[in-house]
Design a protein around this motif. Structure first.
Motif, short mmCIF file in Angstrom:
data_model
loop_
_atom_site.label_atom_id
_atom_site.label_comp_id
_atom_site.label_asym_id
_atom_site.label_seq_id
_atom_site.Cartn_x
_atom_site.Cartn_y
_atom_site.Cartn_z
N UNK A 117 26.31 55.35 15.43
CA UNK A 117 26.24 56.37 14.39
C UNK A 117 27.50 57.20 14.27
N UNK A 118 28.66 56.58 14.49
CA UNK A 118 29.93 57.30 14.38
C UNK A 118 30.98 56.35 13.83
N UNK A 119 31.92 56.89 13.07
CA UNK A 119 32.94 56.04 12.45
C UNK A 119 34.18 55.88 13.30
N UNK A 120 34.44 56.82 14.20
CA UNK A 120 35.61 56.75 15.07
C UNK A 120 35.18 56.41 16.50
N UNK A 121 35.81 55.42 17.07
CA UNK A 121 35.39 54.92 18.36
C UNK A 121 36.59 54.66 19.25
N UNK A 122 36.41 54.90 20.54
CA UNK A 122 37.41 54.55 21.55
C UNK A 122 36.96 53.27 22.26
N UNK A 123 37.88 52.33 22.40
CA UNK A 123 37.52 51.03 22.95
C UNK A 123 38.51 50.63 24.04
N UNK A 124 38.01 49.83 24.97
CA UNK A 124 38.86 49.23 26.00
C UNK A 124 38.49 47.76 26.10
N UNK A 125 39.50 46.92 26.21
CA UNK A 125 39.26 45.48 26.33
C UNK A 125 40.05 44.92 27.50
N UNK A 126 39.48 43.89 28.11
CA UNK A 126 40.23 43.13 29.11
C UNK A 126 39.49 42.99 30.42
N UNK A 127 39.99 42.05 31.23
CA UNK A 127 39.48 41.85 32.57
C UNK A 127 40.48 42.38 33.57
N UNK A 128 41.25 41.48 34.19
CA UNK A 128 42.27 41.92 35.15
C UNK A 128 43.34 42.75 34.46
N UNK A 129 43.71 42.37 33.23
CA UNK A 129 44.68 43.12 32.45
C UNK A 129 43.96 43.75 31.27
N UNK A 130 44.19 45.05 31.02
CA UNK A 130 43.41 45.77 30.03
C UNK A 130 44.30 46.60 29.12
#
Length: 270
Positions: free
Chosen positions: A229-242
């Protein structure tokens, strides 16, 4: 010392940029190769294979902007986020007289990148995912057989789980994933210090795992925007390297904000 002489072949500028990070050795590395005019496709593909990074971006001047193409070591792709960010970073920070708004003509239409403080903001078409019936081998290949999941698809299969630790622990059967019909597979979960986390696997396009996949967030951002329910989001992706990025879902578009660091600058001979 024995003197050597380089063959008088064509020389090209080449940058290696770590995208979606503010430090070297983080985020997702991409090669960026500025051109005055297009080389044969076979040469572009050979350069990308030689670089052996998940993406190599090539761009040429075109009108008031640039034409931009992306190649994995195996194929040309329709959309790439981290290599677009890397390209824009090179234009803004390593070349003279960069405009405030960069325009790129691509296989996915016109894309723009704007400066925003110490970061850049990419404007991409949104690709909201839809529920689907997953191929029978998908969850087994991910090691998620018997785990409660939700499966959707856009360009990629998107597998939603409840636990970020489960995403971090994935050790998929890459060969089994390579036989699936979609471009790749994203596995995602709610985050702790971020809104959501993900990992992305794309052996069908020659990339076993991509540390930070901007294009996947054109589908991940609409999904998490609706769920949270929000338009702005913080994201993180990756396994060993992120790497990290900020997403904004704005109807038909997704804006991705991130930083980058130039790791290498040199010349190649082709």
């Amino acid at each position: 010392m024995v003197a050597t002489r380089c063959a008088p072949d064509t020389t090209l500028e080449l940058y290696q940029v770590d995208a979606f990070t503010d430090r070297v050795f983080g985020g997702n590395p991409a090669a960026v190769c500025p051109l005055d005019a297009w080389l044969p496709d076979a040469t572009l593909q050979a350069i990308a294979a030689e670089n052996n990074l998940s993406e190599t971006a090539f761009f040429v001047p075109a009108g008031d902007g640039f034409a931009l193409r992306w190649f994995t070591p195996a194929v040309e792709v329709d959309l790439c986020g981290h290599a677009t960010l890397a390209t824009a970073w090179v234009i803004v920070h390593c070349q003279d007289d960069a405009p405030a708004l960069l325009r790129f003509s691509t296989r996915s239409g016109e894309l723009t990148v704007a400066r925003d403080g110490d970061a850049l903001v990419m404007d991409f078409p949104a690709r909201p995912p839809a529920p689907c019936n997953p191929p029978p081998t998908l969850l087994a290949a991910l090691g998620l057989a018997g785990v409660p999941v939700q499966v959707l698809e856009a360009d990629d299969y998107i597998v939603v789980v409840d636990d970020a630790a489960l995403v971090a622990s994935l050790a998929p059967d890459i060969r089994a994933l390579a036989g699936l019909p979609n471009r790749g597979v994203a596995v995602t979960a709610p985050g702790g210090d971020v809104d959501f986390v993900s990992r992305w696997f794309g052996p069908n396009v020659g990339v076993d795992e991509d540390p930070v996949t901007g294009s996947a967030h054109t589908a991940l951002a609409p999904y998490w925007s609706a769920r949270l329910g929000k338009s702005r989001l913080n994201a993180r992706q990756g396994g060993r390297r992120q790497g990290s990025l900020e997403c904004e879902f704005a109807g038909q578009r997704v804006r991705l904000r991130g930083q980058a660091v130039v790791y290498l600058q040199g010349r190649i001979r082709v």
